[in-house]
Design a protein around this motif. Sequence first.
Motif, PDB file in Angstrom:
ATOM      1  N   LEU A 229       0.816  -1.205   0.000  1.00 19.20           N
ATOM      2  CA  LEU A 229       0.000   0.000   0.000  1.00 19.20           C
ATOM      3  C   LEU A 229       0.850   1.255   0.000  1.00 19.20           C
ATOM      4  CD1 LEU A 229      -2.669  -0.884   2.724  1.00 19.20           C
ATOM      5  CD2 LEU A 229      -3.024  -0.832   0.266  1.00 19.20           C
ATOM      6  N   VAL A 230       0.306   2.309  -0.594  1.00 17.24           N
ATOM      7  CA  VAL A 230       0.873   3.638  -0.394  1.00 17.24           C
ATOM      8  C   VAL A 230       0.047   4.231   0.749  1.00 17.24           C
ATOM      9  CG1 VAL A 230       1.404   5.872  -1.418  1.00 17.24           C
ATOM     10  CG2 VAL A 230       1.395   3.817  -2.841  1.00 17.24           C
ATOM     11  N   LEU A 231       0.611   4.212   1.958  1.00 12.70           N
ATOM     12  CA  LEU A 231      -0.187   4.537   3.141  1.00 12.70           C
ATOM     13  C   LEU A 231      -0.667   5.979   3.142  1.00 12.70           C
ATOM     14  CD1 LEU A 231       1.742   2.549   5.872  1.00 12.70           C
ATOM     15  CD2 LEU A 231      -0.515   2.071   4.957  1.00 12.70           C
ATOM     16  N   GLY A 232       0.049   6.862   2.427  1.00 13.81           N
ATOM     17  CA  GLY A 232      -0.370   8.256   2.378  1.00 13.81           C
ATOM     18  C   GLY A 232      -1.583   8.481   1.477  1.00 13.81           C
ATOM     19  N   MET A 233      -1.992   7.441   0.763  1.00  8.88           N
ATOM     20  CA  MET A 233      -3.116   7.597  -0.160  1.00  8.88           C
ATOM     21  C   MET A 233      -4.391   6.998   0.434  1.00  8.88           C
ATOM     22  SD  MET A 233      -1.494   6.783  -3.893  1.00  8.88           S
ATOM     23  CE  MET A 233      -1.270   8.190  -4.959  1.00  8.88           C
ATOM     24  N   THR A 234      -5.514   7.349  -0.154  1.00  8.46           N
ATOM     25  CA  THR A 234      -6.789   6.841   0.354  1.00  8.46           C
ATOM     26  C   THR A 234      -7.022   5.417  -0.142  1.00  8.46           C
ATOM     27  OG1 THR A 234      -8.036   7.584  -1.560  1.00  8.46           O
ATOM     28  CG2 THR A 234      -7.745   9.171   0.225  1.00  8.46           C
ATOM     29  N   ALA A 235      -8.042   4.789   0.412  1.00 11.27           N
ATOM     30  CA  ALA A 235      -8.410   3.433  -0.017  1.00 11.27           C
ATOM     31  C   ALA A 235      -8.677   3.420  -1.527  1.00 11.27           C
ATOM     32  CB  ALA A 235      -9.647   2.972   0.749  1.00 11.27           C
ATOM     33  N   ARG A 236      -9.440   4.416  -2.001  1.00 14.92           N
ATOM     34  CA  ARG A 236      -9.763   4.481  -3.430  1.00 14.92           C
ATOM     35  C   ARG A 236      -8.499   4.567  -4.280  1.00 14.92           C
ATOM     36  NH1 ARG A 236      -9.831   9.338  -6.262  1.00 14.92           N
ATOM     37  NH2 ARG A 236     -10.032  10.458  -4.323  1.00 14.92           N
ATOM     38  N   GLU A 237      -7.584   5.472  -3.898  1.00 12.53           N
ATOM     39  CA  GLU A 237      -6.382   5.666  -4.713  1.00 12.53           C
ATOM     40  C   GLU A 237      -5.516   4.406  -4.735  1.00 12.53           C
ATOM     41  OE1 GLU A 237      -5.630  10.442  -4.217  1.00 12.53           O
ATOM     42  OE2 GLU A 237      -5.161   9.135  -2.549  1.00 12.53           O
ATOM     43  N   ASN A 238      -5.503   3.664  -3.617  1.00 11.93           N
ATOM     44  CA  ASN A 238      -4.741   2.421  -3.593  1.00 11.93           C
ATOM     45  C   ASN A 238      -5.386   1.354  -4.468  1.00 11.93           C
ATOM     46  OD1 ASN A 238      -2.255   2.216  -1.905  1.00 11.93           O
ATOM     47  ND2 ASN A 238      -3.574   3.267  -0.453  1.00 11.93           N
ATOM     48  N   ILE A 239      -6.713   1.248  -4.392  1.00 13.25           N
ATOM     49  CA  ILE A 239      -7.395   0.223  -5.182  1.00 13.25           C
ATOM     50  C   ILE A 239      -7.185   0.471  -6.670  1.00 13.25           C
ATOM     51  CG2 ILE A 239      -9.656  -0.704  -5.843  1.00 13.25           C
ATOM     52  CD1 ILE A 239     -10.560  -0.282  -2.959  1.00 13.25           C
ATOM     53  N   SER A 240      -7.235   1.745  -7.093  1.00 16.61           N
ATOM     54  CA  SER A 240      -7.185   2.019  -8.530  1.00 16.61           C
ATOM     55  C   SER A 240      -5.769   2.077  -9.090  1.00 16.61           C
ATOM     56  CB  SER A 240      -7.907   3.339  -8.827  1.00 16.61           C
ATOM     57  OG  SER A 240      -7.204   4.411  -8.241  1.00 16.61           O
TER      58      SER A 240
END
Lengths: 501, 347
Positions: free
Chosen positions: A343-354
């Motif tokens: 994961l990129v922890l600084g990003m949101t769930a949406r940004e990680n999924i996409s």
Amino acid sequence: METWAVEAREICKRFPGVQALDHASVAVAPGSCHALMGENGAGKSTLGKILSGIYEPDSGTIQLEGRPVRFSNPMQATQAGISIVHQELLFCENMTVGENLCLEDMPNRRGWVDWGEMRRRAKAWLDAIGADVDPEATVGALPISLQQMVQIAGAIGRGAKVLIFDEPTSSLTQRETETLFDQIRRLTAQGVACIYVSHRMDEIFEICDSVTVLRDGKTVGTRPTQGLTRDELVRMMIGRNIDTASVRAIGTHPDGVLLRVQGLSSPPRFADVSFEVRAGEVVGFAGLVGAGRSEVAQAIFGLDPKATGRVWVGDAEATRRTPASMMRLGVGLVPEDRKRQGLVLGMTARENISLPSLPRLSKAGFIDREREYELARRFFDAMAVKAPHVDAPSAGLSGGNQQKLVMAKWLAADCRVLILDEPTRGVDVGTKSEIHHMIRRLAAEGRAVVVISSELPELLTVSDRILAMRNGRIAGELPADTATEEALLRLMTGVETAVSA
Amino acid sequence: MRRALSVILGSQQFGLVAVILLLGTILTLFGGSHEDRATGQMVNNFLNPQTLMQVATFASFFAIMAVGMTMVIITTGIDLSVGSTYALSGVLTAMALSKMYPIVTQPAPGAVWVAMGLCLGIGLAAGLLNGFLITALGVHPFIITLGTMWIFRGVAFVLSNALSILVPTSLTQFAKAPLGFAQGVTPVPVIAMLIVAVAGWLFLTRSVTGRRIFAVGGNLTASQYSGVPIKRILVIVYAVSGLTAGIAAFLAMSYFGSAQSADAQGYELYVIASAVVGGASLAGGKGSAISAMLGALLISLIQQAIRTLKINQEYEWIIIGCAIIIAVVLDRVSARVGSARLTQGRI
């Protein structure tokens, strides 16, 4: 009644948004090894940190040898006689063992370091616990197991009567674990009280005299380990039985070969690895730490430029393998370390999924936000990620939910072949069972699934077939229905007699 | 209404805009006024079109580069060579123009487009070189761009013999076109700054590459595991940084009417300061093109404040240094408050 070495009574601790400890109590006798168990988030580590002064409790009392104590920092706890051996060892890695051991009280003559005295003290402390470590060695260059010994030496040298071990074996090999256990036995024989925080059941039964189980921050109960069964302990931890039968009940129907690996090699990590995975099949990979399982997965996914050998996905051969090209063929890798690799922890769930699917979601280089939201929501819901909404920051999620997020990310990328490396590491028992169901369902939907796991019961639960690796080679294959932990261990270790896990 | 207010208050730029407005108010109130010779009316020393435009124009030259720098910083990189890239693009372009149009005052049709193409192209090429060196050699960008900082300026110095080269006046007419604004107001550089900032903002927040820039800076390993082409992304950010230096060089060269190898010396520090005051984190994964522009405006405004309030010019560096540290510390504090709010929503 005898005096406890240490007793914590009715401890409460609240963190923003979560009651980590709710009137939790534990008492440890001198010279005994006492386990603190519980699921992730049950509060076992928090209790350990309160006893060692890292956190201050909101309410409750701590008594050390019958006298009430109160710590506001780890230094005070150490001076009173309670020390902690961390899961993440806290050292100045660039300095020597001697310097680290004397860091808070450097022997000196008018401000100039007295190197001779420092060496003498470090040597004495290390000898006292029988640790064979050179005080002149740089800490960062030592293996974790020896760094741990240095930590223990420091604690005992400073007069610890109570020693807290927080997940001490998480990065140790089998042999190193045994050395650590010998050390713990020696310490308890000398009258030191040890508190062992872990969720590894085998270790609890091997080393601990008694166990206190926490659930949701409350004490469920304290039992002597003798006479206690695993099932009872699991019930105490999760408040119910785990059911593996319903996982196996999800039928899979292996079809044509989807992933074919032939002669994959990357010396010295692994050599000549060949296997096939069919659509609708779960293939487990068993092996000891260092057997090369994760490395094989990374090589298939194009993360090892030195790897040689051939890989086919469906009918297409993957010649120049990079993560991007493997993704295009429909391969996804859920890596073992979700915080570092997943994961990129600084990003949101949406940004990680996409993230892996962005090219598919864009027009002329710009992201179609509606489609991105739609995709993220669909797989966020499919994996039942517990977060307020898809725009929640991924750093705030629990370990289990972060793991679900990584899986959602690869499902969203439309993978036909999914490689899961330690999919339930550090995940609590409830979520673990959810993930097991999910894995079977993914295969039942026609995907080829590879599961790498160090937990043999997990492999036996989710797999159709299990391959065992040893020293970078495939040592054998067993169908999951008839395989046993013992048979797998024999393949993994290469010995004829079973080794106890 | 309440919702709109909370969106404004919670937005990334709110703090910066508030500080800029506050400082502007102070300057208006305490700057005094003077008599306009032409009209005989009293004019506020700060709040008049010419002064405001001057503040924005000075800001525009490094604000444009701060947009590129922000992208570099988001990937945890740094580009120390922007000032030198600026000088190199300006000098080479001015030399080419002086060959093509030997007499600067003569009408030079097309000179603007030639100059723009050359400046942007040279800036882009310098940025690409930085990007390729960083990804191919695997050396920290600090080192590579520290080297090219000297190399680019050195090349400009050698080729121009350190002389100042005049450019055709048609360039100056373009850069100082009044476009129908008030007397003495020349908005072209400021308009260019706004276009670059908005384009940079759209690129960072809406494009695939922009999202990947944040991903690479947030977690390089996880990005690699997600199929993000890391090297391509890194080359792109340094190329964009070089390109913005080329844009700034074109505007400044046209505006001032000349270029020389000593131009924009030390500018890289203003540019980095603007990006950082605008909230870009050297730890990566965080930054905004619009905020970088606001950061540049704030720094330019502080310089103006020193003039308007008649503070001894010698204090300029001390004041700017303090302002940078205060801005970043305030940003950290507000981030901590924000993350405390996040953990409360934790599940």
